[in-house]
Design an enzyme around this catalytic site. Structure first.
Site, PDB file in Angstrom:
ATOM      1  N   CYS A  27     -94.941  48.471 -66.430  1.00  0.00           N
ATOM      2  CA  CYS A  27     -94.137  47.450 -65.754  1.00  0.00           C
ATOM      3  C   CYS A  27     -93.323  48.004 -64.596  1.00  0.00           C
ATOM      4  O   CYS A  27     -92.746  47.235 -63.824  1.00  0.00           O
ATOM      5  CB  CYS A  27     -93.224  46.768 -66.767  1.00  0.00           C
ATOM      6  SG  CYS A  27     -94.119  45.701 -67.926  1.00  0.00           S
ATOM      7  N   ASP A  62     -86.344  29.007 -63.130  1.00  0.00           N
ATOM      8  CA  ASP A  62     -85.418  30.035 -63.588  1.00  0.00           C
ATOM      9  C   ASP A  62     -86.085  31.367 -63.894  1.00  0.00           C
ATOM     10  O   ASP A  62     -85.450  32.274 -64.423  1.00  0.00           O
ATOM     11  CB  ASP A  62     -84.667  29.548 -64.837  1.00  0.00           C
ATOM     12  CG  ASP A  62     -83.757  28.361 -64.534  1.00  0.00           C
ATOM     13  OD1 ASP A  62     -83.024  28.435 -63.536  1.00  0.00           O
ATOM     14  OD2 ASP A  62     -83.802  27.371 -65.284  1.00  0.00           O
ATOM     15  N   GLY A  63     -87.376  31.491 -63.577  1.00  0.00           N
ATOM     16  CA  GLY A  63     -88.067  32.746 -63.844  1.00  0.00           C
ATOM     17  C   GLY A  63     -88.208  33.032 -65.319  1.00  0.00           C
ATOM     18  O   GLY A  63     -88.053  34.181 -65.759  1.00  0.00           O
ATOM     19  N   ASP A  64     -88.499  31.991 -66.104  1.00  0.00           N
ATOM     20  CA  ASP A  64     -88.673  32.174 -67.540  1.00  0.00           C
ATOM     21  C   ASP A  64     -89.924  32.993 -67.811  1.00  0.00           C
ATOM     22  O   ASP A  64     -90.703  33.317 -66.916  1.00  0.00           O
ATOM     23  CB  ASP A  64     -88.736  30.822 -68.264  1.00  0.00           C
ATOM     24  CG  ASP A  64     -87.976  30.839 -69.567  1.00  0.00           C
ATOM     25  OD1 ASP A  64     -88.055  31.859 -70.287  1.00  0.00           O
ATOM     26  OD2 ASP A  64     -87.287  29.855 -69.878  1.00  0.00           O
ATOM     27  N   ASP A  83    -100.128  38.854 -67.937  1.00  0.00           N
ATOM     28  CA  ASP A  83     -99.477  40.115 -67.612  1.00  0.00           C
ATOM     29  C   ASP A  83    -100.507  41.230 -67.629  1.00  0.00           C
ATOM     30  O   ASP A  83    -101.318  41.321 -68.560  1.00  0.00           O
ATOM     31  CB  ASP A  83     -98.367  40.424 -68.621  1.00  0.00           C
ATOM     32  CG  ASP A  83     -97.258  41.268 -68.000  1.00  0.00           C
ATOM     33  OD1 ASP A  83     -97.591  42.335 -67.429  1.00  0.00           O
ATOM     34  OD2 ASP A  83     -96.080  40.892 -68.095  1.00  0.00           O
ATOM     35  N   HIS A 155    -112.052  38.459 -67.386  1.00  0.00           N
ATOM     36  CA  HIS A 155    -112.541  38.682 -66.031  1.00  0.00           C
ATOM     37  C   HIS A 155    -112.373  40.149 -65.670  1.00  0.00           C
ATOM     38  O   HIS A 155    -111.386  40.784 -66.045  1.00  0.00           O
ATOM     39  CB  HIS A 155    -111.765  37.809 -65.036  1.00  0.00           C
ATOM     40  CG  HIS A 155    -112.314  37.846 -63.646  1.00  0.00           C
ATOM     41  ND1 HIS A 155    -113.564  37.380 -63.337  1.00  0.00           N
ATOM     42  CD2 HIS A 155    -111.782  38.311 -62.488  1.00  0.00           C
ATOM     43  CE1 HIS A 155    -113.782  37.529 -62.046  1.00  0.00           C
ATOM     44  NE2 HIS A 155    -112.715  38.100 -61.501  1.00  0.00           N
ATOM     45  N   SER A 156    -113.347  40.699 -64.948  1.00  0.00           N
ATOM     46  CA  SER A 156    -113.284  42.100 -64.532  1.00  0.00           C
ATOM     47  C   SER A 156    -113.565  42.212 -63.044  1.00  0.00           C
ATOM     48  O   SER A 156    -114.300  41.406 -62.469  1.00  0.00           O
ATOM     49  CB  SER A 156    -114.299  42.938 -65.318  1.00  0.00           C
ATOM     50  OG  SER A 156    -115.622  42.471 -65.075  1.00  0.00           O
ATOM     51  N   ASP A 239     -87.590  38.565 -72.664  1.00  0.00           N
ATOM     52  CA  ASP A 239     -87.968  39.933 -73.010  1.00  0.00           C
ATOM     53  C   ASP A 239     -87.538  40.880 -71.899  1.00  0.00           C
ATOM     54  O   ASP A 239     -87.411  40.519 -70.743  1.00  0.00           O
ATOM     55  CB  ASP A 239     -89.450  40.068 -73.348  1.00  0.00           C
ATOM     56  CG  ASP A 239     -90.385  39.796 -72.189  1.00  0.00           C
ATOM     57  OD1 ASP A 239     -89.963  39.187 -71.199  1.00  0.00           O
ATOM     58  OD2 ASP A 239     -91.555  40.193 -72.291  1.00  0.00           O
TER      59      ASP A 239
END
Length: 345
Positions: A27, A62-64, A83, A155-156, A239
Site C-alpha cells: 500500500c 467521504d472516501g469510504d 485493491d 483479469h490479467s 481500515d
C-alpha cells in the site's frame, strides 16, 4: 529468497528478489492522498442514474472503504471494492495471501461479508516465470477460502511491473453497516492491529530480512474484529492501510464532523518497528502521508520519528473503530470539532 533458479529465466539478468521488480511495495505504492483527492474531485455523474436495481447508499463523497448499493426489496445491500498492489514481500505465496487479505479488509471495514471475488493480475511474463504467478494466485485462493468467499477467474495483463489483488463483492445489513462518516463525539477509538508494517516491509525490501510476525499480521483477516464491532452496536470504522493511522484518522474525523484525539502512548507497534524507523527504513509514501495531514493535525506532543510512525503506510492493517472492540487497545477518542481534525498527545 531467490525467485529464479536460472539467470536465463530473467532474460540473462542476474536473479533478483520479487520486491526488486517494484518501485514501491504494498500500500506504500498508492498515489499520494492529496493527489488522489484532487484527481477524483468533481467526478460526479451529470445526471442521476435511474434506480434500476437499488439506490447508491455509499459513494465517493467521504472516501469510504467500499461502495454500497441497496437492494430494492430491503434485503442485504451489495458492497463493492477493489485493491491491488506491487510485491510487498519476496515470497510469492505470501504476497498473494497479503494482497487478498488487504482487498477483503475493505469489505470487513464496512461491516460486510465477502461473497465473491475475482483476481487482478499484472505480470511481466517475459521476465518472471509463470510458476511464480501461479504461487501468487494460490496465495489469494488460500485466503479467500479461509474467508468463505468464492474466488473465480478475473483479469490479467502483461505488465512491466508485477501487481496483484482482488475485486470483491460482499453483502451487508444496511441497518448495521460500518461507515467512515458515522463517528460521534464522546466515543473512544480502538485499533485492531499493531502499527509498523510499513517500516518492516521497507527493511525487508532493502535487506531481504524476513519478518514472520509482520507477515502474520498482514495475513490476519479483519473478519472477527468487524463482527465484534457490529455485534457491539458500533457504526463507524475504517481500515488503516496506505495512508497510515494519521491519514485514515483524519479522513474519519473529517467525514464525521469531529476531532480525533490520539494517545500516542497507547498505540502498539510490531517488534522491531521502532528500530527500523530509527534506522531510516521509511517509505516515500509515509512521508507524503505526513505532509498531507500536517496542516490539520496537532503534533506538538511528539517528535518527528513518532509522527512518521503514526503516518507509516500500512499494508493490510487493522480496523480503526469508533467504539471498544474486545482485545483491541483504545488509542484515543472522538471529541467535538476543534481547530485541528487530529490531535496527537
Amino acid at each position: 529468497m531467490v525467485i529464479a533458479a536460472n539467470p536465463s529465466d530473467l532474460g540473462g539478468l542476474a536473479p533478483k528478489r520479487l520486491t526488486q521488480y517494484a518501485h514501491g511495495g504494498g500500500c506504500a505504492c498508492k498515489i499520494p492522498p492529496g493527489e488522489l483527492e484532487m484527481m477524483v474531485a468533481g467526478l460526479r455523474l451529470a445526471a442521476p442514474v435511474p434506480d434500476v436495481y437499488g439506490p447508491l447508499v455509499v459513494g465517493v463523497d467521504d472516501g469510504d472503504d467500499a461502495a454500497v448499493v441497496a437492494a430494492p426489496d430491503g434485503g442485504p445491500a451489495f458492497v463493492l471494492t477493489t485493491d491491488f498492489f506491487t510485491p510487498v514481500v519476496d515470497d510469492p505465496f505470501d504476497w498473494g495471501r497479503i494482497a487478498a487479505t488487504n482487498a477483503l479488509s475493505d469489505i470487513y471495514a464496512m461491516g460486510a461479508r465477502p461473497v465473491v471475488a475475482v483476481n487482478l493480475l499484472c505480470w511481466p511474463r517475459e521476465v518472471l516465470p509463470l510458476e511464480l504467478a501461479q504461487q501468487v494466485l494460490a496465495g489469494g485462493l488460500a485466503v479467500t477460502s479461509q474467508a468463505g468467499c468464492h474466488l473465480v477467474g478475473g483479469h490479467s495483463v502483461d505488465d512491466p511491473e508485477p501487481k496483484y489483488g482482488l475485486a470483491v463483492t460482499g453483502v451487508v445489513d444496511p441497518a448495521r453497516m460500518l461507515r467512515i462518516d458515522a463517528g460521534r463525539a464522546g466515543i473512544p477509538l480502538s485499533l485492531t492491529k499493531k502499527l509498523g508494517i510499513g517500516v518492516l516491509n521497507s527493511r525487508h525490501k532493502a535487506t531481504g530480512e524476513v519478518f514472520d510476525h509482520a507477515i502474520a499480521e498482514m495475513t490476519k483477516l479483519n473478519r472477527e474484529a468487524a463482527q465484534a464491532a457490529v455485534h457491539n452496536g458500533i457504526r463507524c470504522a475504517t481500515d488503516v492501510t496506505g495512508f497510515g493511522l494519521l491519514g485514515h484518522c483524519f479522513k474519519l474525523a473529517r467525514a464525521s464532523g469531529v476531532t480525533a484525539i490520539i494517545n500516542s502512548a497507547a498505540v502498539e507497534y510490531l517488534d522491531g518497528a521502532r528500530q527500523a524507523a530509527a534506522q531510516g527504513y521509511i517509505s516515500g509514501g509515509t512521508r507524503r502521508n505526513l505532509d498531507w495531514v500536517l496542516k490539520d493535525t496537532s503534533l506538538e506532543a511528539v517528535d518527528e520519528l513518532e509522527a512518521l510512525l503514526l503516518a507509516d503506510a500500512q499494508t493490510s492493517g487493522g480496523l480503526l473503530v469508533a467504539g471498544e472492540v474486545p482485545g483491541a487497545p483504545v488509542i484515543g477518542e472522538l471529541v467535538p470539532r476543534e481547530e485541528h481534525l487530529v490531535i496527537v498527545r
